[in-house]
Design a protein around this motif. Structure first.
Motif, PDB file in Angstrom:
ATOM      1  N   ILE A  65     126.788  68.831 106.425  1.00 47.08           N
ATOM      2  CA  ILE A  65     128.100  68.841 105.772  1.00 47.08           C
ATOM      3  C   ILE A  65     128.035  69.718 104.522  1.00 47.08           C
ATOM      4  CG2 ILE A  65     129.932  67.429 104.789  1.00 47.08           C
ATOM      5  CD1 ILE A  65     129.368  66.900 107.761  1.00 47.08           C
ATOM      6  N   VAL A  66     129.034  70.576 104.361  1.00 46.80           N
ATOM      7  CA  VAL A  66     129.087  71.446 103.188  1.00 46.80           C
ATOM      8  C   VAL A  66     129.519  70.638 101.966  1.00 46.80           C
ATOM      9  CG1 VAL A  66     130.152  73.503 102.170  1.00 46.80           C
ATOM     10  CG2 VAL A  66     129.638  73.445 104.618  1.00 46.80           C
ATOM     11  N   GLN A  67     128.808  70.851 100.856  1.00 45.60           N
ATOM     12  CA  GLN A  67     129.148  70.190  99.603  1.00 45.60           C
ATOM     13  C   GLN A  67     130.059  71.090  98.762  1.00 45.60           C
ATOM     14  OE1 GLN A  67     125.792  68.116  97.561  1.00 45.60           O
ATOM     15  NE2 GLN A  67     124.515  69.292  98.951  1.00 45.60           N
ATOM     16  N   SER A  68     130.641  70.512  97.739  1.00 53.23           N
ATOM     17  CA  SER A  68     131.500  71.268  96.840  1.00 53.23           C
ATOM     18  C   SER A  68     130.734  72.325  96.059  1.00 53.23           C
ATOM     19  CB  SER A  68     132.190  70.326  95.850  1.00 53.23           C
ATOM     20  OG  SER A  68     132.921  69.328  96.528  1.00 53.23           O
ATOM     21  N   ASN A  69     129.408  72.176  95.941  1.00 57.67           N
ATOM     22  CA  ASN A  69     128.610  73.153  95.199  1.00 57.67           C
ATOM     23  C   ASN A  69     128.197  74.341  96.060  1.00 57.67           C
ATOM     24  OD1 ASN A  69     126.512  72.192  96.810  1.00 57.67           O
ATOM     25  ND2 ASN A  69     125.570  70.989  95.199  1.00 57.67           N
ATOM     26  N   GLY A  70     128.650  74.383  97.314  1.00 56.26           N
ATOM     27  CA  GLY A  70     128.323  75.484  98.204  1.00 56.26           C
ATOM     28  C   GLY A  70     127.077  75.261  99.027  1.00 56.26           C
ATOM     29  N   GLY A  71     126.320  74.193  98.741  1.00 59.54           N
ATOM     30  CA  GLY A  71     125.172  73.859  99.564  1.00 59.54           C
ATOM     31  C   GLY A  71     125.575  72.905 100.669  1.00 59.54           C
ATOM     32  N   VAL A  72     124.614  72.522 101.492  1.00 58.39           N
ATOM     33  CA  VAL A  72     124.894  71.566 102.563  1.00 58.39           C
ATOM     34  C   VAL A  72     123.984  70.355 102.396  1.00 58.39           C
ATOM     35  CG1 VAL A  72     125.650  73.333 104.176  1.00 58.39           C
ATOM     36  CG2 VAL A  72     123.244  72.655 104.159  1.00 58.39           C
ATOM     37  N   MET A  73     124.383  69.262 103.040  1.00 57.82           N
ATOM     38  CA  MET A  73     123.581  68.045 103.046  1.00 57.82           C
ATOM     39  C   MET A  73     123.669  67.431 104.438  1.00 57.82           C
ATOM     40  SD  MET A  73     126.108  65.656 100.746  1.00 57.82           S
ATOM     41  CE  MET A  73     127.887  65.772 100.926  1.00 57.82           C
ATOM     42  N   SER A  74     122.789  66.515 104.726  1.00 56.14           N
ATOM     43  CA  SER A  74     122.818  65.849 106.018  1.00 56.14           C
ATOM     44  C   SER A  74     124.038  64.936 106.101  1.00 56.14           C
ATOM     45  CB  SER A  74     121.537  65.033 106.228  1.00 56.14           C
ATOM     46  OG  SER A  74     121.502  63.945 105.324  1.00 56.14           O
ATOM     47  N   ALA A  75     124.444  64.614 107.305  1.00 56.24           N
ATOM     48  CA  ALA A  75     125.577  63.704 107.486  1.00 56.24           C
ATOM     49  C   ALA A  75     125.272  62.329 106.894  1.00 56.24           C
ATOM     50  CB  ALA A  75     125.911  63.582 108.974  1.00 56.24           C
ATOM     51  N   LYS A  76     124.001  61.932 106.927  1.00 55.11           N
ATOM     52  CA  LYS A  76     123.608  60.638 106.354  1.00 55.11           C
ATOM     53  C   LYS A  76     123.865  60.620 104.844  1.00 55.11           C
ATOM     54  CE  LYS A  76     119.585  57.578 105.774  1.00 55.11           C
ATOM     55  NZ  LYS A  76     119.616  57.584 104.304  1.00 55.11           N
ATOM     56  N   VAL A  77     123.457  61.688 104.157  1.00 59.36           N
ATOM     57  CA  VAL A  77     123.688  61.762 102.714  1.00 59.36           C
ATOM     58  C   VAL A  77     125.186  61.850 102.425  1.00 59.36           C
ATOM     59  CG1 VAL A  77     123.295  63.143 100.630  1.00 59.36           C
ATOM     60  CG2 VAL A  77     121.436  62.791 102.263  1.00 59.36           C
ATOM     61  N   ALA A  78     125.924  62.563 103.271  1.00 56.92           N
ATOM     62  CA  ALA A  78     127.372  62.699 103.071  1.00 56.92           C
ATOM     63  C   ALA A  78     128.081  61.357 103.180  1.00 56.92           C
ATOM     64  CB  ALA A  78     127.944  63.680 104.086  1.00 56.92           C
ATOM     65  N   ARG A  79     127.604  60.480 104.054  1.00 54.51           N
ATOM     66  CA  ARG A  79     128.209  59.151 104.165  1.00 54.51           C
ATOM     67  C   ARG A  79     127.966  58.332 102.902  1.00 54.51           C
ATOM     68  NH1 ARG A  79     126.955  59.619 109.856  1.00 54.51           N
ATOM     69  NH2 ARG A  79     124.820  58.903 109.502  1.00 54.51           N
ATOM     70  N   GLU A  80     126.823  58.551 102.263  1.00 49.23           N
ATOM     71  CA  GLU A  80     126.500  57.822 101.042  1.00 49.23           C
ATOM     72  C   GLU A  80     127.181  58.427  99.816  1.00 49.23           C
ATOM     73  OE1 GLU A  80     122.296  58.076 100.917  1.00 49.23           O
ATOM     74  OE2 GLU A  80     121.952  56.706 102.598  1.00 49.23           O
ATOM     75  N   LEU A  81     127.336  59.760  99.808  1.00 49.91           N
ATOM     76  CA  LEU A  81     127.871  60.474  98.645  1.00 49.91           C
ATOM     77  C   LEU A  81     129.061  61.350  99.041  1.00 49.91           C
ATOM     78  CD1 LEU A  81     124.435  61.634  97.172  1.00 49.91           C
ATOM     79  CD2 LEU A  81     125.748  59.610  96.505  1.00 49.91           C
ATOM     80  N   PRO A  82     130.110  60.764  99.610  1.00 47.11           N
ATOM     81  CA  PRO A  82     131.232  61.579 100.089  1.00 47.11           C
ATOM     82  C   PRO A  82     131.989  62.302  98.974  1.00 47.11           C
ATOM     83  CG  PRO A  82     131.807  59.250 100.139  1.00 47.11           C
ATOM     84  CD  PRO A  82     130.339  59.323  99.848  1.00 47.11           C
ATOM     85  N   VAL A  83     131.862  61.833  97.724  1.00 45.99           N
ATOM     86  CA  VAL A  83     132.573  62.492  96.635  1.00 45.99           C
ATOM     87  C   VAL A  83     132.094  63.930  96.462  1.00 45.99           C
ATOM     88  CG1 VAL A  83     131.018  61.885  94.729  1.00 45.99           C
ATOM     89  CG2 VAL A  83     133.488  62.045  94.328  1.00 45.99           C
ATOM     90  N   ARG A  84     130.916  64.241  96.965  1.00 47.88           N
ATOM     91  CA  ARG A  84     130.394  65.608  96.867  1.00 47.88           C
ATOM     92  C   ARG A  84     131.044  66.564  97.864  1.00 47.88           C
ATOM     93  NH1 ARG A  84     123.843  64.855  95.797  1.00 47.88           N
ATOM     94  NH2 ARG A  84     124.049  63.600  93.890  1.00 47.88           N
ATOM     95  N   THR A  85     131.948  66.047  98.687  1.00 47.85           N
ATOM     96  CA  THR A  85     132.649  66.913  99.644  1.00 47.85           C
ATOM     97  C   THR A  85     134.072  67.223  99.187  1.00 47.85           C
ATOM     98  OG1 THR A  85     133.596  65.113 100.986  1.00 47.85           O
ATOM     99  CG2 THR A  85     131.351  65.814 101.518  1.00 47.85           C
ATOM    100  N   ALA A  86     134.393  66.930  97.925  1.00 47.96           N
ATOM    101  CA  ALA A  86     135.782  67.047  97.456  1.00 47.96           C
ATOM    102  C   ALA A  86     136.371  68.435  97.659  1.00 47.96           C
ATOM    103  CB  ALA A  86     135.868  66.646  95.984  1.00 47.96           C
ATOM    104  N   LEU A  87     135.561  69.498  97.533  1.00 54.29           N
ATOM    105  CA  LEU A  87     136.028  70.868  97.766  1.00 54.29           C
ATOM    106  C   LEU A  87     135.141  71.548  98.807  1.00 54.29           C
ATOM    107  CD1 LEU A  87     136.876  72.061  94.136  1.00 54.29           C
ATOM    108  CD2 LEU A  87     138.471  71.381  95.915  1.00 54.29           C
ATOM    109  N   SER A  88     134.833  70.819  99.849  1.00 57.20           N
ATOM    110  CA  SER A  88     133.883  71.273 100.859  1.00 57.20           C
ATOM    111  C   SER A  88     134.321  72.569 101.555  1.00 57.20           C
ATOM    112  CB  SER A  88     133.680  70.166 101.900  1.00 57.20           C
ATOM    113  OG  SER A  88     132.912  70.601 102.980  1.00 57.20           O
TER     114      SER A  88
END
Length: 689
Positions: free
Chosen positions: A239-262
């Motif tokens: 999953i793409v993060q708002s900072n332009g990097g990516v993270m695993s779907a597992k981390v995205a489920r725990e930290l979805p706020v990091r996808t605000a501008l994905s």
């Protein structure tokens, strides 16, 4: 490189109107694109349909990298989960008080409703002092009782937010374990995990919004992964993060706020990579979709990061993200005449359903797309995205006549051109905001228009803002999806220090950096993704004693391998360099405070050669011409040739007026501009000699 990296990589960007996909099989040296209508309320259906449209078997895909708007939409539409907050006694209303700001500067009304209502914000006795000492230990039984009350009131997720937990998370850790004993699902957030940083409102807002997003984002990713697995997919979902990097779907489920501008972030990453290959270090990305226009500046090949943003008033997210300015000026933005007789475009949008009037799906108010259709700039017989067989030009004309032309006392064509001019002016204003108003000369920057509608407005933006030229990517309509394919994996961590530079405990600091790096690299290893290398970045938030606002201070060469080598001389030199670059001069005789430590660990993913996108050898401009049609420019019709953009050879020159068509977008070349195909298949638009 592991087996996953040898399979097809798919980048997916879900927008409000279309779902864009980019397919890369680097081993075979091939790539492809697909564009299908987005599916609400379950976006995963559109993704699976788009993969099928691209002709790729799910079993042949190694990695799917997804830029998602699920979290963004949940925040903007306020349809996240029913969330509860457990906080320190006396701090129940931090989310509502904010920074004592208000939605409108003037007027009698300044009310604001936070996403967590007051009856779901409960207090427990506990206190950690600012120096990190525990004044009052938290009672686990009181926490359990509060959690049980929240469940009885219908809460689906919970946020534990204690004041000063950034300095010592002992009480939050105890409370977190107590909540887990009674909470029936994993949707639990602790503010010290999300943001161990000083300033209680920003930390409380970010943590509570994370809890607010956990159920909708988590459920969506679960549906997506289950659907893909059922279809034979055996790879990784990133999953793409708002900072332009990516993270695993597992981390995205725990930290979805990091996808605000994905989604928008992926477009900026792609723009910077394409521009670097083309020899353009300074660009302004212009992403125009159906509902919005997103602008970001890349200087010297580096996109700007910001520490926080407001998704909407009072909804502050403090997490590193690419700095993007968004305005309501998309293809679906509605044009109207206000009570003062002025033409307005946006921010209200027709979206994808019902969409512009020309879609024939029920909307009767004209949009920017309707104006472009009436002016001949969009081919009504070949609409992009495969949603419709053709567009209704006469319906667009009638809507413009009723809602714009007659109220203004002008002809339909004048009204259509006026709509586009107003939209262009709004977009030009956004570009000036990120360039001129921040000290950048637009003459040294190149516009990079993408999204479904960006390339229709390129000429006007070049001329209105004074940009050097425009670089239209090979597949502008799916550029954000391409960005997903090349985005690196990134993990950021912040820790508040809040001490004077000359009192900094260097031993503890270097140990903290190493611990953060080890934790982040563990996340990289657990993602089962191939990396070409790992980059470690260290920076501080610093200021002179007595100041309020901090300066971001990157420290070059702070890491030697995995070892942190920080000292006060190196940190002070970095601060003075950053401060002087920002303000022009230094302050003598004033102490320097170190507020926060920031560490980023970046796993560099393999990039593909953009030459794969270049046109095949052979072909000619004449052979690429598919016909001609009349296009409205500057108050009159012009006979304009129409070209198949993707078949134009390298080096082809196309003088304006002209139209270039491809499956994912339409490119407009104004009469006083000309375009050239470069060695990567980009279309470079500049003024005629």
């Amino acid at each position: 490189m592991n087996d996953l990296s040898r399979k097809t990589v798919v980048g997916v960007d879900v927008g409000g109107t279309f779902t864009d996909l980019f397919f890369l099989d680097e081993a075979a040296g091939t790539c492809g694109v697909a564009k299908v209508p987005s599916t609400k309320p379950d976006q995963s259906v559109g993704i699976r349909g788009g993969i099928g449209e691209g002709g790729v078997e799910l079993g042949a895909i190694g990695t799917i990298v997804h830029g998602t708007t699920v979290g963004t939409n949940a925040l903007l539409e306020r349809n996240g989960a029913r969330t509860g907050v457990i906080t320190t006694t006396g701090f129940r209303d931090v989310l509502e008080m904010r920074r004592r700001d208000r939605p409108q500067t003037w007027g009698l009304w300044g009310s604001f409703d936070p996403v967590v209502p007051r009856d779901l914000r409960l207090e427990v006795d506990e206190r950690v002092l600012a120096d990190g000492s525990v004044h009052t230990a938290v009672d686990p039984e009181a926490v359990k009782q509060a959690a049980q009350t929240l469940l009885e009131r219908g809460a689906e997720s919970v946020c534990v937010f204690f004041v000063n937990s950034y300095a010592n998370d002992a009480n939050e850790t105890v409370a977190l374990e107590a909540v887990r004993e009674v909470w029936p699902n994993p949707h639990i957030t602790a503010s010290s995990v999300i943001l161990p940083e000083i300033r209680e409102f920003e930390r409380g807002s970010t943590a509570s919004l994370n809890a607010y997003l956990q159920p909708p984002v988590g459920n969506y990713l679960e549906r997506l992964e289950d659907g893909l697995r059922d279809g034979g997919f055996g790879g990784q979902v990133l999953i793409v993060q708002s900072n332009g990097g990516v993270m695993s779907a597992k981390v995205a489920r725990e930290l979805p706020v990091r996808t605000a501008l994905s989604g928008p972030a992926a477009g900026v990453i792609a723009g910077a990579y394409i521009a670097e290959a083309a020899g353009e270090p300074n660009i302004i990305t212009c992403d125009m979709g159906g509902t919005s226009f997103d602008v970001s500046l890349v200087a010297d090949g580096q996109s700007a990061l910001t520490a926080q943003t407001s998704i909407d008033f009072g909804m502050v997210v403090r997490t590193p993200m690419i700095e993007i300015t968004t305005i309501g000026a998309g293809g679906g933005s509605i044009a109207s005449v206000d009570r003062g007789g002025l033409l307005q475009v946006g921010p209200e949008s027709a979206g994808s359903d019902p969409g512009p009037v020309c879609y024939g799906l029920g909307n009767t108010r004209p949009t920017v797309t309707d104006a472009n259709v009436v002016m001949g700039r969009i081919n009504a017989e070949r609409p992009i995205g495969g949603k419709l067989d053709r567009l209704d030009v006469e319906a667009s004309k009638e809507a413009i006549r009723v809602h714009v032309a007659e109220p203004l006392g002008i002809e339909v064509m004048e009204a259509a051109e006026a709509i586009v001019r107003v939209a262009n002016a709004k977009m030009a204003g956004a570009i000036r905001l990120v360039s001129i108003e921040r000290g950048h000369d637009p003459k040294t920057f190149t516009a990079m228009p993408f999204g479904g509608g960006g390339s229709l407005h390129t000429g006007a933006l070049i001329k209105e803002v004074g940009l050097a030229r425009a670089l239209v990517p090979r597949y502008p309509g799916v550029t954000s999806a391409l960005g997903c394919v090349i985005a690196d994996m990134r993990h950021d961590r912040v820790q508040t220090l809040n001490t004077m530079l000359d009192m900094l405990d260097l031993s503890a600091l270097n140990k903290a950096v190493e611990e953060i790096v080890i934790e982040a690299e563990g996340l990289l290893d657990g993602a089962n993704v191939a990396f070409e290398g790992v980059e470690r970045l260290v920076e501080f938030d610093m200021l002179y004693l007595g100041q309020t606002h901090t300066v971001s201070v990157p420290v070059p060469d702070a890491m030697n391998g995995c070892r942190s080598e920080l000292d006060t001389v190196k940190i002070k030199a970095a601060f003075e360099t950053a401060y002087k670059a920002t303000f022009g001069s230094l302050l003598d005789g004033i102490g320097i405070r170190v507020m926060n430590l920031r560490v980023a660990v970046i796993g560099t993913r393999p990039k593909f050669d953009l030459a794969l996108l270049a046109p095949s050898e052979g072909g000619s401009v004449d052979a690429s011409r598919t016909g001609a049609r009349q296009i409205w420019f500057d108050g009159k019709w012009w006979d304009s040739p129409v070209y198949d953009r993707l078949s134009l050879p390298v080096g082809a020159e196309v003088p304006g007026p002209a139209v270039l068509e491809q499956a994912d977008t339409t490119i407009l070349v104004d009469p006083d501009l000309t375009g050239t195909v470069d060695s990567y298949g980009n279309f470079v638009i500049a003024r005629k000699a």
